[in-house]
Design an enzyme around this catalytic site. Structure first.
Site, PDB file in Angstrom:
ATOM      1  N   GLU A   1      -4.760   4.086   6.056  1.00  0.00           N
ATOM      2  CA  GLU A   1      -4.590   3.909   4.614  1.00  0.00           C
ATOM      3  C   GLU A   1      -5.271   5.074   3.886  1.00  0.00           C
ATOM      4  OE1 GLU A   1      -5.465  -0.069   2.735  1.00  0.00           O
ATOM      5  OE2 GLU A   1      -6.532   1.173   1.316  1.00  0.00           O
TER       6      GLU A   1
ATOM      7  N   ARG B   1       0.824  -1.223   0.000  1.00  0.00           N
ATOM      8  CA  ARG B   1       0.000   0.000   0.000  1.00  0.00           C
ATOM      9  C   ARG B   1       0.857   1.271   0.000  1.00  0.00           C
ATOM     10  NH1 ARG B   1      -3.181  -3.624  -0.660  1.00  0.00           N
ATOM     11  NH2 ARG B   1      -5.329  -3.656   0.081  1.00  0.00           N
TER      12      ARG B   1
ATOM     13  N   SER C   1     -10.645  -0.335   3.336  1.00  0.00           N
ATOM     14  CA  SER C   1      -9.840  -0.436   4.558  1.00  0.00           C
ATOM     15  C   SER C   1      -9.421   0.964   5.004  1.00  0.00           C
ATOM     16  CB  SER C   1      -8.579  -1.252   4.300  1.00  0.00           C
ATOM     17  OG  SER C   1      -8.906  -2.540   3.872  1.00  0.00           O
TER      18      SER C   1
HETATM   19  N1  EPU Z   1     -10.406 -10.720  10.557  1.00  0.00           N
HETATM   20  C1  EPU Z   1     -10.925 -10.687  11.833  1.00  0.00           C
HETATM   21  N2  EPU Z   1     -12.200 -10.229  11.984  1.00  0.00           N
HETATM   22  C2  EPU Z   1     -12.957  -9.844  10.939  1.00  0.00           C
HETATM   23  C3  EPU Z   1     -12.433  -9.866   9.641  1.00  0.00           C
HETATM   24  C4  EPU Z   1     -11.134 -10.306   9.475  1.00  0.00           C
HETATM   25  O1  EPU Z   1     -10.271 -11.057  12.801  1.00  0.00           O
HETATM   26  O2  EPU Z   1     -14.103  -9.447  11.175  1.00  0.00           O
HETATM   27  C5  EPU Z   1      -9.023 -11.206  10.388  1.00  0.00           C
HETATM   28  C6  EPU Z   1      -8.990 -12.681  10.081  1.00  0.00           C
HETATM   29  O3  EPU Z   1      -7.881 -13.249  10.743  1.00  0.00           O
HETATM   30  C7  EPU Z   1      -8.760 -12.716   8.579  1.00  0.00           C
HETATM   31  C8  EPU Z   1      -7.859 -11.502   8.421  1.00  0.00           C
HETATM   32  O4  EPU Z   1      -8.372 -10.539   9.339  1.00  0.00           O
HETATM   33  O5  EPU Z   1      -8.127 -13.873   8.157  1.00  0.00           O
HETATM   34  C9  EPU Z   1      -7.799 -10.932   7.023  1.00  0.00           C
HETATM   35  O6  EPU Z   1      -9.086 -10.496   6.623  1.00  0.00           O
HETATM   36  P1  EPU Z   1      -9.434 -10.235   5.087  1.00  0.00           P
HETATM   37  O7  EPU Z   1      -9.098 -11.434   4.279  1.00  0.00           O
HETATM   38  O8  EPU Z   1     -10.804  -9.696   5.018  1.00  0.00           O
HETATM   39  O9  EPU Z   1      -8.383  -9.152   4.620  1.00  0.00           O
HETATM   40  P2  EPU Z   1      -7.759  -7.834   5.309  1.00  0.00           P
HETATM   41  O10 EPU Z   1      -6.325  -8.110   5.591  1.00  0.00           O
HETATM   42  O11 EPU Z   1      -8.595  -7.380   6.437  1.00  0.00           O
HETATM   43  C10 EPU Z   1      -6.889  -6.875   3.054  1.00  0.00           C
HETATM   44  C11 EPU Z   1      -6.925  -5.580   2.326  1.00  0.00           C
HETATM   45  C12 EPU Z   1      -8.262  -5.421   1.583  1.00  0.00           C
HETATM   46  C13 EPU Z   1      -8.433  -6.587   0.626  1.00  0.00           C
HETATM   47  C14 EPU Z   1      -8.386  -7.888   1.414  1.00  0.00           C
HETATM   48  C15 EPU Z   1      -8.433  -9.099   0.526  1.00  0.00           C
HETATM   49  C16 EPU Z   1      -5.491  -4.052   3.550  1.00  0.00           C
HETATM   50  C17 EPU Z   1      -5.417  -2.872   4.448  1.00  0.00           C
HETATM   51  N3  EPU Z   1      -6.715  -4.461   3.227  1.00  0.00           N
HETATM   52  O12 EPU Z   1      -7.854  -6.809   4.091  1.00  0.00           O
HETATM   53  O13 EPU Z   1      -8.181  -4.236   0.823  1.00  0.00           O
HETATM   54  O14 EPU Z   1      -9.680  -6.504  -0.066  1.00  0.00           O
HETATM   55  O15 EPU Z   1      -7.122  -7.956   2.154  1.00  0.00           O
HETATM   56  O16 EPU Z   1      -7.235  -9.248  -0.173  1.00  0.00           O
HETATM   57  O17 EPU Z   1      -4.451  -4.588   3.152  1.00  0.00           O
HETATM   58  C18 EPU Z   1      -8.617  -1.884   0.894  1.00  0.00           C
HETATM   59  O18 EPU Z   1      -7.393  -1.741   0.877  1.00  0.00           O
HETATM   60  O19 EPU Z   1      -9.411  -0.908   0.912  1.00  0.00           O
HETATM   61  C19 EPU Z   1      -9.154  -3.238   0.945  1.00  0.00           C
HETATM   62  C20 EPU Z   1     -10.445  -3.479   1.100  1.00  0.00           C
END
Ligand code: EPU
Length: 337
Positions: free
Chosen positions: A333, A164, A237
């Protein structure tokens, strides 16, 4: 160049914040961009460059001239063996570009389906989702250099892409306006289905593995997890996933046995911010017109009439509680103006 005066920015940011701008300049091409920076009418005004408004939080009325980048066009530059170079105007909507790629059977961006925002904004924060980042399909870009008034070309190395992050958020901040991005796509894609639920959905529905089905799976996952900005204001995010050092991780994992984590490189570990936020009790919290999304706590939401200042305050409360409980600093972000 089309100039709007004293207008609401509500429809220009996906948070749906009703801030006002004195001037909004609709920029359709490089010449108009140059005019915005060099004409006697606008030269002296500070500027704010806006793409799809999907990564921005307005906390006040804007005195700056808003430059809305609408530079359009998608052009195949050349096709050699299975590689295709495609040049895209900065103002094209990202997801429309993804759909165009699917229509032409060009692989590479299918995992990045449904990301809001424009093509020109995508390299700035090296957008990423479901195991793919913009840098994986990036070839070069063109940007207007504000100081010299010249169009400069940047290759991948010069963009200094990181999680990012890029040169345009670092040393190059506020010095360039991206006008076009050139992608390296392929007619023989290597499918990336390793991330969260894509393979599962392909298997469950017995779908053939191709870019269209990967795109549809990603769209389905996003629609079930993330709020649609058209219905509930948000900017995806709000925070980045923090990257912490091994000693802190070791200490935390003794207390929290289920601490989710992803190794980044030797000695650094990425922790999902969503997990930290949920642990601090914020998931689904609503304060009148604003709140923390119920399915993805990394996303802050505006239920309609929320104010940018309120969302900023909520984000600071979240940051403080995570600092206190885990000793981890959450970085934003989203850009705040
Ligand atoms: N999780 C929780 N609680 C929740 C949701 C998630 O504990 O309610 C934990 C879980 O351990 C899960 C982990 O967070 O395995 C990762 O969650 P998720 O796969 O939804 O991905 P993220 O890391 O929260 C990132 C990006 C998103 C992107 C997704 C999918 C960033 C800041 N965000 O989110 O990007 O869509 O991965 O690849 O890196 C954005 O940047 O605006 C965005 C939406």
């Amino acid at each position: 160049m089309f100039v709007k005066k004293n207008i609401s920015l509500k429809s220009y940011n996906t948070f749906g914040i009703d801030a006002r701008a004195q001037f909004l300049l609709e920029i359709e091409n490089d010449e108009q961009l140059s005019e915005a920076y060099q004409s006697s009418q606008f030269r002296a005004l500070p500027k704010l460059v806006l793409g799809g408004g999907s990564n921005i939080l307005f906390t006040k009325n804007q005195r700056k001239a808003i430059l809305k980048i609408n530079i359009r066009g998608i052009e195949v530059l050349d096709q050699k063996d299975h590689e295709v170079r495609v040049k895209v105007g900065a103002g094209e909507a990202w997801h429309q570009f993804v759909l165009w790629c699917l229509d032409h059977d060009f692989g590479g961006v299918e995992n990045l389906s449904l990301i809001p925002g424009t093509v020109g904004a995508a390299p700035i924060q090296n957008i990423g989702a479901y195991g793919v980042e913009l840098k994986d399909v990036f070839e070069s870009l063109e940007a207007y250099e504000i100081k010299s008034g010249k169009i400069r070309s940047f290759n991948k190395e010069q963009c200094q892409f990181d999680y990012r992050h890029s040169f345009f958020k670092g040393r190059g901040k506020d010095q360039f306006v991206i006008t076009s991005v050139t992608f390296m796509l392929t007619t023989r894609p290597i499918f990336n289905v390793s991330y969260g639920g894509i393979q599962q959905m392909i298997d469950e529905k017995e779908l053939e593995l191709n870019i269209r089905n990967i795109s549809e799976s990603v769209i389905h996952i996003r629609q079930t997890k993330l709020p649609d900005p058209i219905k509930i204001g948000n900017a995806g995010s709000f925070f980045k996933n923090p990257i912490i050092e091994k000693p802190l991780y070791d200490a935390l994992s003794l207390i929290y046995e289920d601490l989710p984590h992803y190794p980044v490189d030797l000695g650094s570990i990425k922790i999902p911010a969503a997990w930290l936020i949920e642990q601090c009790g914020w998931k689904g919290k609503r304060m009148d017109q604003i709140g923390v999304h119920e399915r993805q706590p990394l996303v802050l939401v505006n239920y309609g009439e929320g104010k940018g200042k309120e969302i900023l305050k909520l984000s600071e409360q979240i940051q403080a509680s995570i600092q206190k409980k885990f000793g981890i600093e959450l970085a934003r972000e989203v850009n705040v103006f």
